[in-house]
Every structure is written in structure tokens, then in C-alpha cells.
Enzyme design. Structure first.
Site, PDB file in Angstrom:
ATOM      1  N   GLY A  33       0.830  -1.214   0.000  1.00 20.60           N
ATOM      2  CA  GLY A  33       0.000   0.000   0.000  1.00 20.60           C
ATOM      3  C   GLY A  33       0.858   1.255   0.000  1.00 20.60           C
ATOM      4  N   THR A  35       1.543   3.322  -2.257  1.00 24.25           N
ATOM      5  CA  THR A  35       1.023   4.462  -3.028  1.00 24.25           C
ATOM      6  C   THR A  35      -0.190   5.122  -2.375  1.00 24.25           C
ATOM      7  OG1 THR A  35      -0.319   2.922  -4.318  1.00 24.25           O
ATOM      8  CG2 THR A  35       1.834   3.516  -5.229  1.00 24.25           C
ATOM      9  N   ASP A  38      -1.494   6.515   3.696  1.00 23.60           N
ATOM     10  CA  ASP A  38      -0.611   6.155   4.813  1.00 23.60           C
ATOM     11  C   ASP A  38       0.743   5.670   4.314  1.00 23.60           C
ATOM     12  OD1 ASP A  38      -2.872   6.692   6.238  1.00 23.60           O
ATOM     13  OD2 ASP A  38      -3.027   4.731   7.201  1.00 23.60           O
ATOM     14  N   TYR A 118     -14.471  -9.186  -3.500  1.00 23.71           N
ATOM     15  CA  TYR A 118     -13.148  -8.631  -3.803  1.00 23.71           C
ATOM     16  C   TYR A 118     -12.514  -8.042  -2.536  1.00 23.71           C
ATOM     17  CZ  TYR A 118      -9.590  -5.428  -5.437  1.00 23.71           C
ATOM     18  OH  TYR A 118      -8.402  -4.761  -5.592  1.00 23.71           O
ATOM     19  N   SER A 148      -8.671  -1.679  11.869  1.00 21.59           N
ATOM     20  CA  SER A 148      -9.479  -0.462  11.756  1.00 21.59           C
ATOM     21  C   SER A 148     -10.560  -0.363  12.820  1.00 21.59           C
ATOM     22  CB  SER A 148     -10.142  -0.469  10.371  1.00 21.59           C
ATOM     23  OG  SER A 148     -11.179   0.486  10.309  1.00 21.59           O
ATOM     24  N   GLU A 150     -13.357   0.488  12.163  1.00 21.13           N
ATOM     25  CA  GLU A 150     -14.578  -0.035  11.532  1.00 21.13           C
ATOM     26  C   GLU A 150     -14.951  -1.402  12.109  1.00 21.13           C
ATOM     27  OE1 GLU A 150     -16.984   0.556   8.842  1.00 21.13           O
ATOM     28  OE2 GLU A 150     -16.497   2.559   9.520  1.00 21.13           O
ATOM     29  N   TYR A 172     -16.270  -4.479   4.391  1.00 24.81           N
ATOM     30  CA  TYR A 172     -14.919  -4.006   4.731  1.00 24.81           C
ATOM     31  C   TYR A 172     -14.603  -4.315   6.196  1.00 24.81           C
ATOM     32  CZ  TYR A 172     -11.252  -0.670   6.056  1.00 24.81           C
ATOM     33  OH  TYR A 172     -10.109  -0.087   6.572  1.00 24.81           O
TER      34      TYR A 172
END
Ligand code: NAP
Ligand code: G4F
Length: 344
Positions: A33, A35, A38, A118, A148, A150, A172
Site C-alpha cells: 500500500g 502508493t 498512509d 473482492y 481499523s 470499523e 470491509y
């Protein structure tokens, strides 16, 4: 605090220790990650600390390096995808990391209902694939999982702590709970130094445009500059504990410097509604949000996380971490950045 990495790593690729008395070895970090929001702040921070930084970047028909263009030449970019086991094995073998930060994810909650399978493949199974790759060739590497808030979803208590039960409200959130437990499982099963940072929302001028904070600050700038007149949003009453991403990547690093692996909430300890964010952001540009914001059902989610408020006590006492940027400073920073970008 943990000592430096293996001798082999140092002498095969890192700079020679200097001066002689200071035998600190060059640490190698792999960031998935790279790009993303974070990934870009973390890479900057690790480079400043003297790390050799490797970043996993997935194939794209466009140039994905926007957020890391300024440090691109200082980073080793490795091609790979969280959905592809072989590419993760190769990335770990090639980078021989002392620390692995798993930041890659389909990170937009709103899309996770449309792309549930996905999201599970990348955000849940992707964690297992990466842990497996590490277990096979770098079992002593310290591993950070981007867990997270979440996961708390329909919250069972407020504020949320490391012991608050999970009740995810989106595909998610469900995928992140799986990733959390696989991280814990590899710690308990194989003794790996695998840690979960349970991060509450963190934002910046580099935040993706689809997230509500950036959508608002971009909208404010466009309205101020006469490029649009209204901003269509969903639930204005949702509450979030919003901090600055630049502060939060320091907590990720601190977590991996601990002697023992652990799980830790990273938050500000303050919560604000989306409406409050609008009020301040529009106010920064001399505008009144009630003249421009329109509630649009298209942006209301099938199941909402109504309130997130983290308790950062453990981060403060164990990691010695404190957020530096206040809520108001964060909003101002993002509005100023979007105004400057769109005025150029
Ligand atoms: P972000 O800006 O959306 O970045 C996500 C990164 O993951 C991007 O580099 C993206 O690459 C990469 N990625 C996506 N799918 C991939 C795949 N299949 N294979 C390899 N790379 C893939 O997210 P962020 O805000 O930086 O968040 C970083 C991590 O923290 C995520 O795991 C997120 O779920 C988690 N998290 C974020 C927050 C927050 O408030 N920001 C809070 C808690 C946890 P492209 O550039 O090619 O899209
Ligand atoms: O900015 P958001 O899309 O972020 P959300 O859903 O809280 O997720 C972010 O934070 C998580 C940590 O808690 C991360 F794990 C995750 O990867 C991501 O970074 O939405 C924030 C709130 C929600 O309640 C949403 O319903 O804003 C509300 N909202 C209202 N109108 C909107 C909109 N969100 C978006 N994206 N767009 C709107 O128009």
C-alpha cells in the site's frame, strides 16, 4: 525497544556502519500500500529514520505514484498484488525485511458492499497470504496489520478500547476483523512478532477524494473558486474520531519497536459529526455550509457506523504516542491544500 536487524542483512545490502563505534545496522522495511495515503507518509518517515524502504505496488494502466513521486528514487518498488500469493512471496524474499507494514487494502467502506467478495479477497485473505510469505522466509520480521476502528461498527461501548467487542457493519469491517484475527493467530501459533494497530479515521491533504473529509474540503475549494455550487453528501450525523495521518504513521512504527507484539488503539479521543466538519471547512473559506450542502440518499450506506470514539490511553502509556495536529488544524490544512491546488 528492539535491537537492530540481522548481520546478514546489513552487510549484504545496507551501508557500512559508520563511525566504527556506532554499529547500528540499516533496517529494511517492506510497505504494502506504498502508493496510498498512509503508505506515502510512512515511507517518508522511515526514510528519514534511515531505513531502506521497499514498497509493493500493484499493476495499473495509469501511473499510481502520485503521492510518492518526490521520494520515488529513494524507494525500491516491487510489483505485486495482495490477491496473488506468489508475488507476495517474491516481495518478501527480495526485500528481506526486518519490518513489514501491511497497509494495502480496498479501503473504501462505501464500495465494499458493491465489491464484497473482492474486498474479502484483498483485505482478509491478503493478510493470510502476506503472513504466510513472511513465515516462510522472514519469520523474525516484525509485522504490522492495518486494523481499523470499523471493526467496532455498531459499538458495544464508548469510548472504544483494545477490549471492546467487534461488531462490523460492512463487508470491509468484516474483512478487517478476519485480518485482525489472522495476525493474532500467527502470533499465537508461530510466535511471530505480529501486531495490530487499530486505527481510527485519519486524514490529510493526501486522503482519497471519495472519503468524506476530502470530498468536503475539495468541494469547499471548488465552491469558493466558482467551479461548483453544491456539495452532495450522505449522513451528516455520523460521528468520527478524526486525526492526522502523519501523526498516525508514527504510531505504526512505535508499535513495531516494542519488545513484544501487541494490539493498540490509535485515536485522538475526540469525536465530531460530519456536519461539524462541514461547518468548520466551509467556515475556513468564509462560506456557510447550509447554503451548499445537499443530503443525497445515494451516499447513505446500507448499514451505518454511527459513532466512533477511541480511547488512546494505551498508545499514550505503552507507546508514548500522542496526536499532534488538532481537529481544527486538520480541517484547515486540508481546505488550504485544496484551495492552493485548485487555484494553481
Ligand atoms: P488508501 O489511501 O486507500 O491506500 C490503499 C493502498 O492499498 C494503495 O496503495 C492501493 O494501491 C493499495 N492496494 C489496494 N488494493 C491492492 C491490492 N489488491 N494489492 C496491492 N495493493 C493494493 O488507504 P489508507 O488510508 O492509506 O489506509 C491504509 C490502510 O489502513 C488500509 O489497509 C486501510 O484499510 C487501513 N485503515 C485506514 C484508516 C484511515 O482512516 N485512513 C483507518 C484504519 C485503517 P493503489 O494506489 O494502486 O490503489
Ligand atoms: O470518510 P468515510 O468514507 O470513512 P469511513 O467509512 O469512516 O472509513 C474510513 O475510516 C475507517 C476507520 O474507521 C477506515 F478503516 C476506512 O478504511 C476508511 O479510511 O465516511 C465517514 C462517515 C461515514 O459515516 C459516512 O456515512 O461519513 C459519512 N458520509 C456522509 N456523507 C459520507 C458521505 N462518506 C462518504 N465517503 N461520502 C459522503 O458523501
Amino acid at each position: 525497544m528492539r535491537s537492530a536487524g540481522s548481520m546478514l542483512v546489513c552487510f549484504s545490502n545496507g551501508p557500512l556502519p559508520s563511525p566504527i563505534g556506532d554499529m547500528k545496522m540499516t533496517q529494511r522495511a517492506l510497505i504494502t500500500g506504498l502508493t496510498g495515503q498512509d503508505g506515502s507518509y510512512l515511507a517518508e518517515s522511515l526514510l528519514a529514520k534511515g531505513y531502506e524502504v521497499y514498497g509493493l505496488v500493484r499493476r495499473s494502466s495509469n501511473d499510481p505514484m502520485d503521492r510518492v513521486r518526490h521520494i520515488k528514487d529513494d524507494i525500491h518498488v516491487l510489483a505485486g498484488d495482495m490477491s496473488d500469493q506468489a508475488s507476495l512471496i517474491d516481495a518478501v524474499e527480495e526485500s528481506r525485511p526486518d519490518e513489514v507494514y501491511n497497509l494495502a487494502a480496498q479501503s473504501f467502506v462505501g464500495d465494499s458492499w458493491r465489491e464484497a467478495a473482492y474486498t474479502g479477497d484483498v483485505d482478509a485473505l491478503g493478510v493470510t497470504r502476506l503472513l504466510e510469505a513472511i513465515r516462510r522466509s522472514r519469520p523474525n520480521a516484525h509485522f504490522y496489520q492495518a486494523s481499523s476502528s470499523e471493526m467496532f461498527g455498531k459499538v458495544h461501548e464508548t469510548p472504544q478500547t483494545e477490549t471492546t467487542p467487534f461488531h462490523p457493519r460492512s463487508p470491509y469491517g468484516v474483512a478487517k476483523v478476519y485480518g485482525y484475527y489472522m495476525t493474532l493467530n500467527y502470533r499465537e501459533s508461530f510466535g511471530m512478532h505480529a501486531s495490530n494497530g487499530i486505527l481510527f479515521n485519519h486524514e490529510s491533504p493526501r486522503r482519497g477524494i471519495e472519503f468524506v473529509t476530502r470530498k468536503i474540503t475539495d468541494g469547499v475549494a471548488r465552491i469558493k473558486l466558482g467551479k461548483q455550487d453544491e456539495l452532495r453528501l450522505g449522513n451528516l450525523d455520523a460521528k468520527r474520531d478524526w486525526g492526522f495521518a502523519g501523526d498516525y504513521v508514527e504510531a505504526m512504527w512505535l508499535l513495531l519497536q516494542q519488545e513484544e507484539p501487541d494490539d493498540c488503539v490509535i485515536a485522538t479521543g475526540e469525536t465530531h459529526t460530519v456536519r461539524e466538519f462541514c461547518e468548520i471547512a466551509f467556515g475556513c473559506a468564509g462560506l456557510d455550509y447550509t447554503d451548499h450542502v445537499v443530503v443525497d440518499q445515494r451516499f447513505v450506506r446500507p448499514a451505518e457506523v454511527e459513532l466512533l470514539l477511541g480511547d488512546p490511553s494505551k498508545a499514550r502509556t505503552v507507546l508514548g504516542w500522542e496526536p499532534k495536529v488538532t481537529f481544527r488544524e486538520l480541517v484547515e490544512m486540508m481546505v488550504d491544500s485544496d484551495l492552493a491546488r485548485l487555484s494553481a
